[in-house]
Motif scaffolding. Structure first.
Motif, short mmCIF file in Angstrom:
data_model
loop_
_atom_site.label_atom_id
_atom_site.label_comp_id
_atom_site.label_asym_id
_atom_site.label_seq_id
_atom_site.Cartn_x
_atom_site.Cartn_y
_atom_site.Cartn_z
N LEU A 1 0.82 -1.21 0.00
CA LEU A 1 0.00 0.00 0.00
C LEU A 1 0.85 1.26 0.00
CD1 LEU A 1 -2.83 -1.03 2.48
CD2 LEU A 1 -2.97 -0.84 -0.01
N ILE A 2 1.98 1.23 0.68
CA ILE A 2 2.85 2.40 0.73
C ILE A 2 3.51 2.66 -0.62
CG2 ILE A 2 5.04 3.25 1.68
CD1 ILE A 2 4.20 1.96 4.34
N ASN A 3 3.88 1.60 -1.33
CA ASN A 3 4.63 1.74 -2.58
C ASN A 3 3.76 1.83 -3.83
OD1 ASN A 3 7.12 1.77 -1.38
ND2 ASN A 3 7.30 -0.44 -1.40
N ARG A 4 2.45 2.00 -3.67
CA ARG A 4 1.59 2.16 -4.85
C ARG A 4 1.93 3.45 -5.58
NH1 ARG A 4 -4.52 1.68 -3.22
NH2 ARG A 4 -3.78 3.25 -1.80
N ASN A 5 1.64 3.48 -6.87
CA ASN A 5 1.87 4.70 -7.64
C ASN A 5 0.84 5.74 -7.25
OD1 ASN A 5 3.96 3.58 -9.05
ND2 ASN A 5 2.65 2.79 -10.68
N GLN A 6 1.32 6.89 -6.86
CA GLN A 6 0.45 7.98 -6.46
C GLN A 6 0.07 8.79 -7.70
OE1 GLN A 6 -0.67 8.43 -3.36
NE2 GLN A 6 0.44 6.61 -2.73
N PRO A 7 -1.15 9.34 -7.73
CA PRO A 7 -1.52 10.19 -8.86
C PRO A 7 -0.67 11.47 -8.87
CG PRO A 7 -3.24 10.21 -7.19
CD PRO A 7 -2.22 9.19 -6.77
N GLN A 8 -0.44 11.98 -10.05
CA GLN A 8 0.37 13.19 -10.18
C GLN A 8 -0.36 14.37 -9.56
OE1 GLN A 8 3.45 13.44 -11.34
NE2 GLN A 8 3.53 11.25 -11.67
N ILE A 9 0.40 15.22 -8.89
CA ILE A 9 -0.17 16.41 -8.28
C ILE A 9 -0.32 17.47 -9.36
CG2 ILE A 9 0.20 18.25 -6.59
CD1 ILE A 9 1.78 16.22 -4.94
N GLN A 10 -1.50 18.05 -9.44
CA GLN A 10 -1.74 19.07 -10.45
C GLN A 10 -1.11 20.38 -9.99
OE1 GLN A 10 -5.85 19.74 -11.17
NE2 GLN A 10 -5.51 21.12 -12.89
N GLN A 11 -0.23 20.91 -10.80
CA GLN A 11 0.49 22.14 -10.44
C GLN A 11 -0.21 23.39 -10.93
OE1 GLN A 11 3.30 22.34 -8.63
NE2 GLN A 11 3.41 20.14 -8.32
N ASP A 12 -1.20 23.27 -11.78
CA ASP A 12 -1.86 24.43 -12.39
C ASP A 12 -3.04 24.85 -11.52
OD1 ASP A 12 -2.52 26.42 -14.11
OD2 ASP A 12 -3.49 25.09 -15.56
N PHE A 13 -2.88 25.95 -10.80
CA PHE A 13 -3.94 26.44 -9.93
C PHE A 13 -4.59 27.70 -10.47
CE2 PHE A 13 -1.11 24.17 -6.93
CZ PHE A 13 -2.02 23.20 -6.54
N ASP A 14 -4.35 28.03 -11.73
CA ASP A 14 -4.91 29.22 -12.33
C ASP A 14 -6.41 29.05 -12.54
OD1 ASP A 14 -2.44 30.40 -12.42
OD2 ASP A 14 -2.01 29.67 -14.46
N VAL A 15 -7.14 30.09 -12.20
CA VAL A 15 -8.60 30.09 -12.43
C VAL A 15 -8.86 30.87 -13.69
CG1 VAL A 15 -10.83 30.75 -11.47
CG2 VAL A 15 -8.99 29.99 -9.95
N LYS A 16 -9.48 30.23 -14.65
CA LYS A 16 -9.77 30.89 -15.94
C LYS A 16 -11.25 31.24 -16.00
CE LYS A 16 -6.07 28.49 -18.21
NZ LYS A 16 -5.63 27.63 -19.26
#
Length: 77
Positions: free
Chosen positions: A61-76
């Motif tokens: 469970l610890i070594n599962r692939n984590q989803p990528q963190i979204q770096q884009d926080f811009d509000v359009k």
């Protein structure tokens, strides 16, 4: 194969072998000391196998692939 899965399989084999050692030896009043030791060893191996299996599950469970963190926080708008 990941290490967590290998540890889970090894723990499962330990639990099964511990159950085999514990339940194959029949309880009789005149049981020999060797067989009594084998029954105790089965208990020990089975309990260790449960711990190893739990450690493997946690490692998996610890070594599962984590989803990528979204770096884009811009509000359009």
């Amino acid at each position: 194969m990941k290490s967590g899965v290998v540890i889970i399989i090894a723990g499962g084999i330990m639990v099964l072998s511990g159950l085999f050692l514990f339940y194959v030896v029949q309880i009789t009043p005149e049981i020999e000391p060797f067989f009594r030791t084998m029954k105790h060893a089965g208990t020990f191996v089975g309990l260790l196998g449960m711990g190893v299996t739990l450690a493997g599950i946690l490692l998996y469970l610890i070594n599962r692939n984590q989803p990528q963190i979204q770096q884009d926080f811009d509000v359009k708008e």
